[in-house]
Design a protein around this motif. Structure first.
Motif, PDB file in Angstrom:
ATOM      1  N   PHE A 159     -72.092  16.768  56.173  1.00 48.11           N
ATOM      2  CA  PHE A 159     -71.121  15.667  56.150  1.00 48.11           C
ATOM      3  C   PHE A 159     -71.845  14.336  56.366  1.00 48.11           C
ATOM      4  CE2 PHE A 159     -67.984  12.705  57.594  1.00 48.11           C
ATOM      5  CZ  PHE A 159     -66.856  13.020  56.857  1.00 48.11           C
ATOM      6  N   GLY A 201     -82.399  29.982  56.186  1.00 49.59           N
ATOM      7  CA  GLY A 201     -82.289  28.762  55.383  1.00 49.59           C
ATOM      8  C   GLY A 201     -83.135  28.998  54.145  1.00 49.59           C
ATOM      9  N   ARG A 202     -83.229  27.995  53.289  1.00 45.25           N
ATOM     10  CA  ARG A 202     -83.974  28.243  52.047  1.00 45.25           C
ATOM     11  C   ARG A 202     -85.475  28.032  52.175  1.00 45.25           C
ATOM     12  NH1 ARG A 202     -80.279  24.235  48.927  1.00 45.25           N
ATOM     13  NH2 ARG A 202     -80.274  23.506  51.065  1.00 45.25           N
ATOM     14  N   ILE A 208     -71.686  25.596  49.844  1.00 44.42           N
ATOM     15  CA  ILE A 208     -71.952  24.236  49.370  1.00 44.42           C
ATOM     16  C   ILE A 208     -70.620  23.530  49.128  1.00 44.42           C
ATOM     17  CG2 ILE A 208     -74.242  24.591  48.371  1.00 44.42           C
ATOM     18  CD1 ILE A 208     -72.903  25.188  45.683  1.00 44.42           C
ATOM     19  N   SER A 210     -64.771  29.866  56.122  1.00 46.38           N
ATOM     20  CA  SER A 210     -64.008  29.349  54.988  1.00 46.38           C
ATOM     21  C   SER A 210     -63.771  27.855  55.229  1.00 46.38           C
ATOM     22  CB  SER A 210     -62.705  30.151  54.863  1.00 46.38           C
ATOM     23  OG  SER A 210     -61.882  29.624  53.875  1.00 46.38           O
ATOM     24  N   SER A 211     -62.561  27.369  55.032  1.00 51.53           N
ATOM     25  CA  SER A 211     -62.274  25.943  55.224  1.00 51.53           C
ATOM     26  C   SER A 211     -60.771  25.736  55.169  1.00 51.53           C
ATOM     27  CB  SER A 211     -62.923  25.140  54.099  1.00 51.53           C
ATOM     28  OG  SER A 211     -62.457  23.814  54.097  1.00 51.53           O
ATOM     29  N   SER A 226     -70.959  17.742  60.441  1.00 49.31           N
ATOM     30  CA  SER A 226     -72.167  18.555  60.235  1.00 49.31           C
ATOM     31  C   SER A 226     -73.241  17.694  59.578  1.00 49.31           C
ATOM     32  CB  SER A 226     -71.833  19.729  59.320  1.00 49.31           C
ATOM     33  OG  SER A 226     -71.522  19.239  58.021  1.00 49.31           O
ATOM     34  N   ASP A 227     -74.430  18.266  59.444  1.00 50.72           N
ATOM     35  CA  ASP A 227     -75.512  17.520  58.762  1.00 50.72           C
ATOM     36  C   ASP A 227     -75.123  17.238  57.316  1.00 50.72           C
ATOM     37  OD1 ASP A 227     -77.765  17.525  60.861  1.00 50.72           O
ATOM     38  OD2 ASP A 227     -77.050  19.585  60.839  1.00 50.72           O
ATOM     39  N   THR A 237     -79.975  26.639  59.520  1.00 53.33           N
ATOM     40  CA  THR A 237     -80.976  25.636  59.917  1.00 53.33           C
ATOM     41  C   THR A 237     -80.327  24.285  60.208  1.00 53.33           C
ATOM     42  OG1 THR A 237     -81.411  25.151  57.584  1.00 53.33           O
ATOM     43  CG2 THR A 237     -82.913  26.705  58.679  1.00 53.33           C
ATOM     44  N   ALA A 238     -79.059  24.134  59.834  1.00 52.77           N
ATOM     45  CA  ALA A 238     -78.380  22.847  60.060  1.00 52.77           C
ATOM     46  C   ALA A 238     -76.883  23.088  60.213  1.00 52.77           C
ATOM     47  CB  ALA A 238     -78.640  21.912  58.876  1.00 52.77           C
ATOM     48  N   GLY A 239     -76.185  22.017  60.608  1.00 51.31           N
ATOM     49  CA  GLY A 239     -74.724  21.998  60.568  1.00 51.31           C
ATOM     50  C   GLY A 239     -74.035  23.061  61.410  1.00 51.31           C
ATOM     51  N   ILE A 240     -72.914  23.536  60.882  1.00 51.28           N
ATOM     52  CA  ILE A 240     -72.072  24.496  61.594  1.00 51.28           C
ATOM     53  C   ILE A 240     -72.845  25.794  61.867  1.00 51.28           C
ATOM     54  CG2 ILE A 240     -70.009  25.958  61.300  1.00 51.28           C
ATOM     55  CD1 ILE A 240     -68.713  23.570  59.756  1.00 51.28           C
ATOM     56  N   GLY A 241     -73.612  26.254  60.886  1.00 52.22           N
ATOM     57  CA  GLY A 241     -74.381  27.489  61.043  1.00 52.22           C
ATOM     58  C   GLY A 241     -75.361  27.392  62.196  1.00 52.22           C
ATOM     59  N   GLY A 268     -61.826  22.371  59.818  1.00 49.19           N
ATOM     60  CA  GLY A 268     -61.381  21.167  59.114  1.00 49.19           C
ATOM     61  C   GLY A 268     -62.583  20.275  58.945  1.00 49.19           C
ATOM     62  N   ASP A 319     -82.895  32.147  49.646  1.00 47.60           N
ATOM     63  CA  ASP A 319     -81.834  31.376  48.987  1.00 47.60           C
ATOM     64  C   ASP A 319     -80.696  32.330  48.645  1.00 47.60           C
ATOM     65  OD1 ASP A 319     -80.144  30.081  47.233  1.00 47.60           O
ATOM     66  OD2 ASP A 319     -81.756  29.053  46.176  1.00 47.60           O
TER      67      ASP A 319
HETATM   68  P1  NAD Z   1     -74.567  21.667  56.101  1.00 48.89           P
HETATM   69  O1  NAD Z   1     -74.796  21.052  54.767  1.00 48.89           O
HETATM   70  O2  NAD Z   1     -74.542  20.778  57.302  1.00 48.89           O
HETATM   71  O3  NAD Z   1     -75.641  22.804  56.358  1.00 48.89           O
HETATM   72  C1  NAD Z   1     -75.854  23.697  55.337  1.00 48.89           C
HETATM   73  C2  NAD Z   1     -76.979  24.626  55.650  1.00 48.89           C
HETATM   74  O4  NAD Z   1     -76.959  25.559  54.588  1.00 48.89           O
HETATM   75  C3  NAD Z   1     -78.341  23.998  55.645  1.00 48.89           C
HETATM   76  O5  NAD Z   1     -79.071  24.597  56.674  1.00 48.89           O
HETATM   77  C4  NAD Z   1     -78.916  24.404  54.285  1.00 48.89           C
HETATM   78  O6  NAD Z   1     -80.308  24.537  54.288  1.00 48.89           O
HETATM   79  C5  NAD Z   1     -78.275  25.756  54.104  1.00 48.89           C
HETATM   80  N1  NAD Z   1     -78.122  26.215  52.730  1.00 48.89           N
HETATM   81  C6  NAD Z   1     -77.549  25.557  51.693  1.00 48.89           C
HETATM   82  N2  NAD Z   1     -77.581  26.315  50.583  1.00 48.89           N
HETATM   83  C7  NAD Z   1     -78.152  27.488  50.942  1.00 48.89           C
HETATM   84  C8  NAD Z   1     -78.480  28.669  50.227  1.00 48.89           C
HETATM   85  N3  NAD Z   1     -78.247  28.782  48.923  1.00 48.89           N
HETATM   86  N4  NAD Z   1     -79.071  29.694  50.889  1.00 48.89           N
HETATM   87  C9  NAD Z   1     -79.355  29.588  52.222  1.00 48.89           C
HETATM   88  N5  NAD Z   1     -79.082  28.470  52.950  1.00 48.89           N
HETATM   89  C10 NAD Z   1     -78.499  27.435  52.311  1.00 48.89           C
HETATM   90  O7  NAD Z   1     -73.205  22.485  55.943  1.00 48.89           O
HETATM   91  P2  NAD Z   1     -71.936  22.561  56.908  1.00 48.89           P
HETATM   92  O8  NAD Z   1     -71.108  21.339  56.723  1.00 48.89           O
HETATM   93  O9  NAD Z   1     -72.372  22.965  58.257  1.00 48.89           O
HETATM   94  O10 NAD Z   1     -71.118  23.758  56.207  1.00 48.89           O
HETATM   95  C11 NAD Z   1     -71.313  25.107  56.581  1.00 48.89           C
HETATM   96  C12 NAD Z   1     -70.131  25.919  56.114  1.00 48.89           C
HETATM   97  O11 NAD Z   1     -68.934  25.378  56.686  1.00 48.89           O
HETATM   98  C13 NAD Z   1     -69.917  25.917  54.599  1.00 48.89           C
HETATM   99  O12 NAD Z   1     -69.528  27.196  54.179  1.00 48.89           O
HETATM  100  C14 NAD Z   1     -68.793  24.909  54.418  1.00 48.89           C
HETATM  101  O13 NAD Z   1     -68.047  25.167  53.263  1.00 48.89           O
HETATM  102  C15 NAD Z   1     -67.979  25.145  55.672  1.00 48.89           C
HETATM  103  N6  NAD Z   1     -67.122  23.996  56.033  1.00 48.89           N
HETATM  104  C16 NAD Z   1     -67.662  22.790  56.347  1.00 48.89           C
HETATM  105  C17 NAD Z   1     -66.808  21.727  56.675  1.00 48.89           C
HETATM  106  C18 NAD Z   1     -67.341  20.367  57.036  1.00 48.89           C
HETATM  107  O14 NAD Z   1     -66.530  19.417  57.123  1.00 48.89           O
HETATM  108  N7  NAD Z   1     -68.609  20.192  57.289  1.00 48.89           N
HETATM  109  C19 NAD Z   1     -65.420  21.923  56.673  1.00 48.89           C
HETATM  110  C20 NAD Z   1     -64.916  23.182  56.351  1.00 48.89           C
HETATM  111  C21 NAD Z   1     -65.780  24.212  56.041  1.00 48.89           C
END
Ligand code: NAD
Length: 263
Positions: A192, A38-39, A92, A140-141, A189-190, A16-20, A185, A66
């Motif tokens: 961040f 999403g949750r 997370i 991963s990361s 994302s949302d 629902t947000a970010g990278i996903g 890296g 969740d």
């Molecule tokens: P984000 O916080 O922007 O988005 C997270 C999303 O996950 C939201 O839609 C939220 O509703 C959902 N979510 C959270 N907990 C959940 C749960 N228990 N069940 C279902 N949905 C859930 O996150 P992001 O920054 O896009 O990160 C996504 C992935 O990328 C993560 O695995 C993170 O470790 C990885 N990552 C992120 C970065 C970064 O800099 N943003 C860097 C390396 C890796």
């Protein structure tokens, strides 16, 4: 190269947000039928509606669950019994000193970041192997390799994902199923944005500016010297899910802007 995923069913966790969200958009734009997760049911529905509007004709479904618990994963699996493409993106992150990180928090990170992907792969990969085609991707990361001293619990969970993915790739040896990890890296994302929101407001700076300062201060080995966009990460994931990526498996693919200082 034309990536065409028409007819393939994809699930992107935490989309629902970010990278996903960017990955879900990329897969849907390539023609896949995509499940958004999403949750919260309202947020999931809003994202499905928005993407349907944005990508005319895209085939999308939403399932709220969740994934930090076995029950949550079971709900998702019941609603979506089979997929061809599984992107384990749910995760997370947050800074926390090691000496203040208790067992409960370690457990929460392990359950959310590692076990969600373990449970979903255990279910969905069996069908993929049976059909002799599938794609599993773990988000991963770079923190899996450059374990940060201020979030060791996070780094450990991300390293564990690499191990699970590599093992699963071997398990699928000789089949049309590939399993890979993608290592972003620092990415705008949302999540961040939420982390640096206060600083951005206080200092009257854009997220991009704050991000650049974060990268210089905390990820100084970055070659691109900025945050990646979520689309830049999604592009790698869409490629690795494509037919064309059939010889890429068991790999840890970096979209880290060069942060990890190895060749
Ligand atoms: P984000 O916080 O922007 O988005 C997270 C999303 O996950 C939201 O839609 C939220 O509703 C959902 N979510 C959270 N907990 C959940 C749960 N228990 N069940 C279902 N949905 C859930 O996150 P992001 O920054 O896009 O990160 C996504 C992935 O990328 C993560 O695995 C993170 O470790 C990885 N990552 C992120 C970065 C970064 O800099 N943003 C860097 C390396 C890796």
């Amino acid at each position: 190269m034309q990536i065409d995923l028409s007819g393939k069913n994809a699930l992107v966790t935490a989309s629902t947000a970010g990278i996903g969200h960017a990955i879900a958009m990329g897969l849907a734009a390539a023609g896949a039928n995509v499940v958004i997760n999403g949750r919260h049911p309202d947020t999931v529905q809003q994202v499905v509606d928005k993407l349907r509007h944005h990508l005319h004709g895209a085939s999308l479904e939403g399932v709220a669950a969740d994934l930090s618990t076995a029950d949550g994963v079971a709900e998702l699996v019941e609603a979506v019994p089979s997929v061809d493409i599984l992107v384990n993106n749910a995760g997370i992150f947050g800074l926390k000193p090691f000496f203040e990180t208790g067992d409960a928090e370690w457990e929460q990170y392990f359950q959310t970041n590692v076990m969600s992907g373990v449970r979903l792969s255990r279910h969905y990969m069996q069908g993929m192997l049976h059909r002799n085609w599938g794609r599993v991707v773990f988000i991963s990361s770079e923190s899996a390799l450059n374990v940060p001293a201020d979030m060791i619990h996070y780094g450990v969970s991300k390293t564990a994902q690499l191990s699970v993915a590599r093992g699963l790739a071997k398990l699928a040896a000789g089949s049309g199923v590939t399993v890979n990890s993608v290592l972003p890296g620092p990415t705008l994302s949302d999540g961040f944005k939420a982390m640096v929101h206060e600083a951005a407001e206080r200092e009257g700076k854009s997220y991009e500016q704050i991000g650049m300062e974060f990268v210089k201060a905390h990820r100084s080995s970055s070659i691109i010297q900025r945050l990646a966009t979520t689309e830049e990460v999604a592009n790698m994931v869409v490629y690795v899910c494509s037919m064309q990526a059939s010889a890429t498996t068991g790999a840890a693919l970096r979209v880290d802007g060069g942060v990890v200082d190895t060749i």
